[in-house]
Design a protein around this motif. Structure first.
Motif, mmCIF file in Angstrom:
data_model
loop_
_atom_site.group_PDB
_atom_site.id
_atom_site.type_symbol
_atom_site.label_atom_id
_atom_site.label_comp_id
_atom_site.label_asym_id
_atom_site.label_seq_id
_atom_site.Cartn_x
_atom_site.Cartn_y
_atom_site.Cartn_z
ATOM 1 N N ILE A 167 0.837 -1.216 0.000
ATOM 2 C CA ILE A 167 0.000 0.000 0.000
ATOM 3 C C ILE A 167 0.863 1.253 0.000
ATOM 4 C CG2 ILE A 167 -1.685 1.332 1.329
ATOM 5 C CD1 ILE A 167 -2.801 -1.378 2.321
ATOM 6 N N GLY A 168 1.906 1.261 0.822
ATOM 7 C CA GLY A 168 2.792 2.429 0.884
ATOM 8 C C GLY A 168 3.461 2.706 -0.446
ATOM 9 N N ASP A 169 3.961 1.650 -1.088
ATOM 10 C CA ASP A 169 4.594 1.824 -2.399
ATOM 11 C C ASP A 169 3.604 2.345 -3.437
ATOM 12 O OD1 ASP A 169 7.260 1.452 -2.317
ATOM 13 O OD2 ASP A 169 7.303 -0.535 -3.208
ATOM 14 N N SER A 170 2.364 1.846 -3.383
ATOM 15 C CA SER A 170 1.343 2.286 -4.350
ATOM 16 C C SER A 170 1.007 3.757 -4.165
ATOM 17 C CB SER A 170 0.075 1.432 -4.208
ATOM 18 O OG SER A 170 0.338 0.082 -4.548
ATOM 19 N N ILE A 171 0.906 4.193 -2.912
ATOM 20 C CA ILE A 171 0.652 5.618 -2.652
ATOM 21 C C ILE A 171 1.830 6.456 -3.117
ATOM 22 C CG2 ILE A 171 0.273 7.348 -0.850
ATOM 23 C CD1 ILE A 171 -1.197 5.187 0.756
ATOM 24 N N GLY A 172 3.057 5.959 -2.846
ATOM 25 C CA GLY A 172 4.252 6.658 -3.298
ATOM 26 C C GLY A 172 4.295 6.785 -4.813
ATOM 27 N N TYR A 173 3.866 5.721 -5.500
ATOM 28 C CA TYR A 173 3.803 5.740 -6.966
ATOM 29 C C TYR A 173 2.844 6.828 -7.449
ATOM 30 C CZ TYR A 173 2.762 4.175 -11.744
ATOM 31 O OH TYR A 173 2.579 4.119 -13.104
ATOM 32 N N ALA A 174 1.663 6.900 -6.816
ATOM 33 C CA ALA A 174 0.667 7.899 -7.217
ATOM 34 C C ALA A 174 1.182 9.311 -6.967
ATOM 35 C CB ALA A 174 -0.629 7.664 -6.448
ATOM 36 N N ILE A 175 1.857 9.517 -5.837
ATOM 37 C CA ILE A 175 2.390 10.843 -5.514
ATOM 38 C C ILE A 175 3.484 11.221 -6.519
ATOM 39 C CG2 ILE A 175 3.708 12.158 -3.808
ATOM 40 C CD1 ILE A 175 2.236 10.590 -1.637
ATOM 41 N N GLY A 176 4.364 10.251 -6.823
ATOM 42 C CA GLY A 176 5.447 10.520 -7.769
ATOM 43 C C GLY A 176 4.932 10.812 -9.157
ATOM 44 N N ARG A 177 3.892 10.085 -9.556
ATOM 45 C CA ARG A 177 3.322 10.292 -10.897
ATOM 46 C C ARG A 177 2.707 11.686 -11.013
ATOM 47 N NH1 ARG A 177 2.146 6.011 -15.149
ATOM 48 N NH2 ARG A 177 1.055 7.224 -16.728
ATOM 49 N N LYS A 178 2.094 12.131 -9.932
ATOM 50 C CA LYS A 178 1.447 13.444 -9.966
ATOM 51 C C LYS A 178 2.455 14.578 -9.782
ATOM 52 C CE LYS A 178 -2.356 16.056 -7.927
ATOM 53 N NZ LYS A 178 -3.467 16.046 -6.922
ATOM 54 N N GLY A 179 3.415 14.352 -8.869
ATOM 55 C CA GLY A 179 4.359 15.424 -8.554
ATOM 56 C C GLY A 179 5.480 15.573 -9.557
ATOM 57 N N GLY A 180 5.903 14.462 -10.182
ATOM 58 C CA GLY A 180 6.970 14.520 -11.176
ATOM 59 C C GLY A 180 8.314 14.908 -10.581
ATOM 60 N N ARG A 181 9.201 15.383 -11.429
ATOM 61 C CA ARG A 181 10.549 15.737 -10.991
ATOM 62 C C ARG A 181 10.583 16.920 -10.019
ATOM 63 N NH1 ARG A 181 14.444 12.883 -13.143
ATOM 64 N NH2 ARG A 181 13.991 11.630 -14.993
ATOM 65 N N GLY A 198 6.741 6.257 -10.181
ATOM 66 C CA GLY A 198 5.694 7.169 -10.638
ATOM 67 C C GLY A 198 6.244 8.314 -11.450
ATOM 68 N N VAL A 199 7.372 8.884 -10.988
ATOM 69 C CA VAL A 199 7.993 9.998 -11.711
ATOM 70 C C VAL A 199 8.407 9.559 -13.114
ATOM 71 C CG1 VAL A 199 10.023 11.502 -11.796
ATOM 72 C CG2 VAL A 199 8.781 11.222 -9.643
ATOM 73 N N LEU A 200 8.937 8.336 -13.236
ATOM 74 C CA LEU A 200 9.406 7.822 -14.526
ATOM 75 C C LEU A 200 8.285 7.225 -15.367
ATOM 76 C CD1 LEU A 200 12.739 6.128 -13.352
ATOM 77 C CD2 LEU A 200 12.438 8.372 -14.407
ATOM 78 N N HIS A 201 7.050 7.303 -14.854
ATOM 79 C CA HIS A 201 5.870 6.818 -15.571
ATOM 80 C C HIS A 201 5.971 5.338 -15.959
ATOM 81 C CE1 HIS A 201 3.722 10.687 -16.103
ATOM 82 N NE2 HIS A 201 4.933 11.177 -15.961
ATOM 83 N N THR A 255 21.480 7.700 -8.780
ATOM 84 C CA THR A 255 21.787 6.272 -8.609
ATOM 85 C C THR A 255 20.528 5.427 -8.736
ATOM 86 O OG1 THR A 255 23.645 6.779 -7.135
ATOM 87 C CG2 THR A 255 22.730 4.549 -7.018
ATOM 88 N N ALA A 256 19.461 5.866 -8.070
ATOM 89 C CA ALA A 256 18.199 5.133 -8.146
ATOM 90 C C ALA A 256 17.636 5.140 -9.557
ATOM 91 C CB ALA A 256 17.194 5.743 -7.167
ATOM 92 N N GLU A 257 17.764 6.271 -10.228
ATOM 93 C CA GLU A 257 17.234 6.388 -11.598
ATOM 94 C C GLU A 257 17.979 5.464 -12.556
ATOM 95 O OE1 GLU A 257 15.921 9.928 -14.731
ATOM 96 O OE2 GLU A 257 16.750 10.392 -12.752
ATOM 97 N N ARG A 258 19.314 5.361 -12.388
ATOM 98 C CA ARG A 258 20.093 4.441 -13.225
ATOM 99 C C ARG A 258 19.667 2.992 -12.996
ATOM 100 N NH1 ARG A 258 24.409 7.988 -11.973
ATOM 101 N NH2 ARG A 258 25.068 6.623 -10.269
#
Length: 214
Positions: free
Chosen positions: A66-80, A132-135, A101-104
């Motif tokens: 659940i935490g990861d899913s919420i984080g995904y939604a926040i990242g998708r909406k907030g972006g970089r 989420g940020v990386l869609h 590092t995480a992005e790589r």
């Protein structure tokens, strides 16, 4: 107060809730000691304190997913811009270097970065928001998220639980062995002292007449 001492002082339901909440918030992107809480609770469950390891593992898994899913939604909406804001607020965890590092890792491994990231402290915080940020397609994220949550939370709980039981049993046996060894050492020491005392007595008796004649 130590984490395990605190968990030992609260009801089992509260332990489940704390574990799920802390792991959920950590998975959401907030730097919290989720792994320490989970390990402490799993050890607690091995000590027959009323904490059920199966329920504990299920709650930890639910919190992670659940935490990861919420984080995904926040990242998708907030972006970089969200990552930039987090970098200013929490530079120790969301610095430009850590994000890169995480992005790589995500670019190289894709959904496997979400799965294996569950086992790495830094990626465990980044996985949801960065996916989420990386869609990343949500179905890929969800599959990796669920499998990673089950393997990490359930696996950690099972391993620590059984290690705790074995360690407790070993310590009990060791205490009995130690007691037996201590008794044997005490008896042996007493016998040696008595034997030396008996050998010393004739020497003293032979020495007394000589001293009287002199």
């Amino acid at each position: 107060m130590h984490v395990q001492e605190w968990l030992d002082s609260v009801p089992a339901v509260a332990v489940y809730a704390v574990v799920a909440l802390v792991i959920g918030l950590e998975s959401l992107g907030i730097p919290l000691p989720g792994e320490i809480i989970l390990v402490s609770a799993a050890l607690l469950s091995s000590q027959h304190s009323g904490v059920n390891p199966v329920v504990l593992g299920a709650c930890a898994t639910a919190g992670a997913v659940i935490g990861d899913s919420i984080g995904y939604a926040i990242g998708r909406k907030g972006g970089r811009p969200l990552l930039a804001w987090l970098g200013k607020k929490l530079p120790r965890h969301f610095s430009a270097g850590h994000v890169a590092t995480a992005e790589r890792s995500f670019e190289k491994w894709g959904m496997w970065a979400v799965f294996f990231g569950r086992f790495v402290a830094l990626l465990r915080i980044f996985a949801g928001p960065l996916a989420g940020v990386l869609h990343m397609p949500y179905w890929k994220f969800l599959v990796a998220n669920v499998l990673g949550g089950i393997c990490w939370a359930g696996g950690t709980t099972a391993v620590i639980y059984y290690v705790g039981i074995v360690a407790e049993d070993w310590l009990k046996r060791f205490s009995y062995v130690g007691l037996g060894v201590a008794v044997l050492i005490g008896l042996a020491s007493m016998l040696i002292i008595r034997r030396k005392a008996r050998k010393a007595q004739p020497d003293q008796r032979e020495a007394e007449p000589v001293g009287a004649g002199e």
